[in-house]
Design an enzyme around this catalytic site. Structure first.
Site, short mmCIF file in Angstrom:
data_model
loop_
_atom_site.label_atom_id
_atom_site.label_comp_id
_atom_site.label_asym_id
_atom_site.label_seq_id
_atom_site.Cartn_x
_atom_site.Cartn_y
_atom_site.Cartn_z
N LYS A 175 41.68 76.77 33.74
CA LYS A 175 40.63 76.26 32.86
C LYS A 175 39.31 76.04 33.62
O LYS A 175 38.26 76.47 33.19
CB LYS A 175 41.06 74.92 32.22
N ARG A 213 43.70 66.18 25.08
CA ARG A 213 45.03 66.35 25.66
C ARG A 213 46.10 65.64 24.85
O ARG A 213 47.26 65.69 25.23
CB ARG A 213 45.05 65.75 27.06
P1 AP5 Z 1 42.09 75.88 38.07
O1 AP5 Z 1 41.02 76.69 37.43
O2 AP5 Z 1 41.64 74.80 39.00
O3 AP5 Z 1 43.10 75.33 36.97
P2 AP5 Z 1 42.94 74.21 35.89
O4 AP5 Z 1 43.54 74.73 34.62
O5 AP5 Z 1 41.53 73.69 35.83
O6 AP5 Z 1 43.95 73.13 36.50
P3 AP5 Z 1 43.78 71.57 36.75
O7 AP5 Z 1 44.80 71.18 37.79
O8 AP5 Z 1 42.35 71.20 37.04
O9 AP5 Z 1 44.21 71.02 35.37
P4 AP5 Z 1 44.66 69.64 35.03
O10 AP5 Z 1 44.64 69.77 33.58
O11 AP5 Z 1 45.92 69.15 35.60
O12 AP5 Z 1 43.63 68.69 35.78
P5 AP5 Z 1 42.38 67.84 35.30
O13 AP5 Z 1 41.40 67.78 36.38
O14 AP5 Z 1 41.93 68.28 33.96
O15 AP5 Z 1 43.06 76.87 38.87
C1 AP5 Z 1 44.14 76.37 39.62
C2 AP5 Z 1 44.36 77.21 40.89
O16 AP5 Z 1 44.78 78.51 40.50
C3 AP5 Z 1 43.10 77.42 41.74
O17 AP5 Z 1 43.48 77.44 43.09
C4 AP5 Z 1 42.57 78.78 41.30
O18 AP5 Z 1 41.87 79.41 42.34
C5 AP5 Z 1 43.88 79.51 40.97
N1 AP5 Z 1 43.74 80.45 39.87
C6 AP5 Z 1 43.03 80.29 38.71
N2 AP5 Z 1 43.14 81.36 37.93
C7 AP5 Z 1 43.96 82.23 38.60
C8 AP5 Z 1 44.49 83.54 38.32
N3 AP5 Z 1 44.17 84.17 37.18
N4 AP5 Z 1 45.32 84.10 39.23
C9 AP5 Z 1 45.64 83.45 40.37
N5 AP5 Z 1 45.17 82.24 40.71
C10 AP5 Z 1 44.35 81.64 39.84
O19 AP5 Z 1 43.06 66.40 35.10
C11 AP5 Z 1 43.52 65.65 36.21
C12 AP5 Z 1 44.06 64.30 35.73
O20 AP5 Z 1 43.01 63.56 35.10
C13 AP5 Z 1 45.18 64.38 34.67
O21 AP5 Z 1 46.46 64.54 35.26
C14 AP5 Z 1 45.01 63.02 33.96
O22 AP5 Z 1 45.58 61.97 34.71
C15 AP5 Z 1 43.50 62.84 33.96
N6 AP5 Z 1 42.86 63.39 32.73
C16 AP5 Z 1 41.96 64.40 32.67
N7 AP5 Z 1 41.61 64.65 31.39
C17 AP5 Z 1 42.29 63.77 30.63
C18 AP5 Z 1 42.38 63.53 29.23
N8 AP5 Z 1 41.69 64.28 28.35
N9 AP5 Z 1 43.21 62.56 28.79
C19 AP5 Z 1 43.91 61.79 29.65
N10 AP5 Z 1 43.89 61.97 31.00
C20 AP5 Z 1 43.08 62.95 31.49
#
Ligand code: AP5
Ligand code: MG
Length: 226
Positions: free
Chosen positions: A13, A88
């Site tokens: 994402k 989410r």
């Molecule tokens: P990346 O693009 O970083 O993936 P992502 O989908 O953004 O994954 P996140 O870990 O950021 O998602 P998340 O939902 O857990 O975290 P968030 O910060 O939102 O890609 C991942 C890796 O894969 C990278 O190394 C990239 O290079 C590689 N990659 C990408 N595409 C690829 C491909 N096609 N092929 C190979 N490799 C690839 O949330 C973190 C925390 O915040 C949550 O756990 C929660 O506690 C809190 N939080 C955030 N939002 C909310 C909400 N709305 N409600 C409640 N809590 C929330």
């Protein structure tokens, strides 16, 4: 564009959202990035959020809904926005509907990015992120390594590993996704907004698929333009 990127942790994402901002000036809104900035700044909200984030659990709805309400009211969102990691839960999605109705706007598409669970674990445990928040470029030690280990190609800042990118927390985040967030596919399918894509293969392919969906207007990805 007014998009929601829906997908499990590691689906890509954040990576693709950054690329999409260059298409038409739409802004990326990542609740995860906003919460991590609050943790780094040591604010009250950040201190509370950290416990949930470190455990791979969701931060309470009222906190993230408040964040999104303020962020969407800012003038730069008028060009368009890409919601990355919000909503989410169903209550978050219902709150978003109300906020957008108040702003007299809506969502064009909900792009649902599907990736196999074991691939997600590999992606997340190998992810490295640029420390410079204004850049925030993502790398993977194996799939997309920087030219110089530990240094961002784009801005020269140091790279770091997120606290929640260890295997235990990753597995907990995936379980949270399956339980609380996956039901949103049904919520948005009922509104005719879901555009499913496979999140495997090169990131450019994934980017191009999304650009194709956006350029087809608010019709569905099969081209029927309903
Ligand atoms: P990346 O693009 O970083 O993936 P992502 O989908 O953004 O994954 P996140 O870990 O950021 O998602 P998340 O939902 O857990 O975290 P968030 O910060 O939102 O890609 C991942 C890796 O894969 C990278 O190394 C990239 O290079 C590689 N990659 C990408 N595409 C690829 C491909 N096609 N092929 C190979 N490799 C690839 O949330 C973190 C925390 O915040 C949550 O756990 C929660 O506690 C809190 N939080 C955030 N939002 C909310 C909400 N709305 N409600 C409640 N809590 C929330
Ligand atoms: Mg992300």
């Amino acid at each position: 564009m007014k998009l929601i990127l829906l997908g499990a942790p590691g689906a890509g994402k954040g990576t693709v959202a950054k690329m999409l901002t260059a298409v038409d000036g739409s802004v990326q809104i990542s609740t995860g990035d906003i919460l991590r900035a609050a943790v780094k700044d040591g604010t009250e909200m950040g201190k509370k959020a950290k416990e949930y984030m470190d455990a791979g659990k969701l931060v309470p709805d009222e906190v993230v809904i408040g964040i999104i309400k303020d962020r969407l009211a800012q003038p730069d969102c008028q060009k368009g926005f890409i919601l990355d990691g919000f909503p989410r839960t169903v209550p978050q999605a219902e709150a978003l509907d109300k906020v957008l109705a108040g702003l007299k706007t809506g969502i064009d598409h909900v792009v649902s990015i599907d990736v196999d669970e074991e691939a997600l674990v590999t992606r997340l445990t190998g992810r490295r992120t640029c420390k410079n928040a204004a850049c925030g470029q993502m790398y993977h030690v194996e799939f997309t390594p920087p030219k110089k280990a530990g240094i961002c190609d784009k801005c020269g800042s140091e790279l770091y590993q997120r606290d929640d990118d260890n295997e235990t927390t990753v597995r907990s985040r995936l379980a949270t996704y399956n339980q609380a967030t996956a039901p949103l596919i049904g919520y948005y399918s009922a509104k005719g907004l879901v555009r499913p894509i496979k999140g495997v293969g090169g990131i450019d392919d994934i980017f191009n698929q999304i650009v194709g969906i956006v350029s087809a207007g608010t019709g569905c990805s099969c081209g029927c333009k309903h």
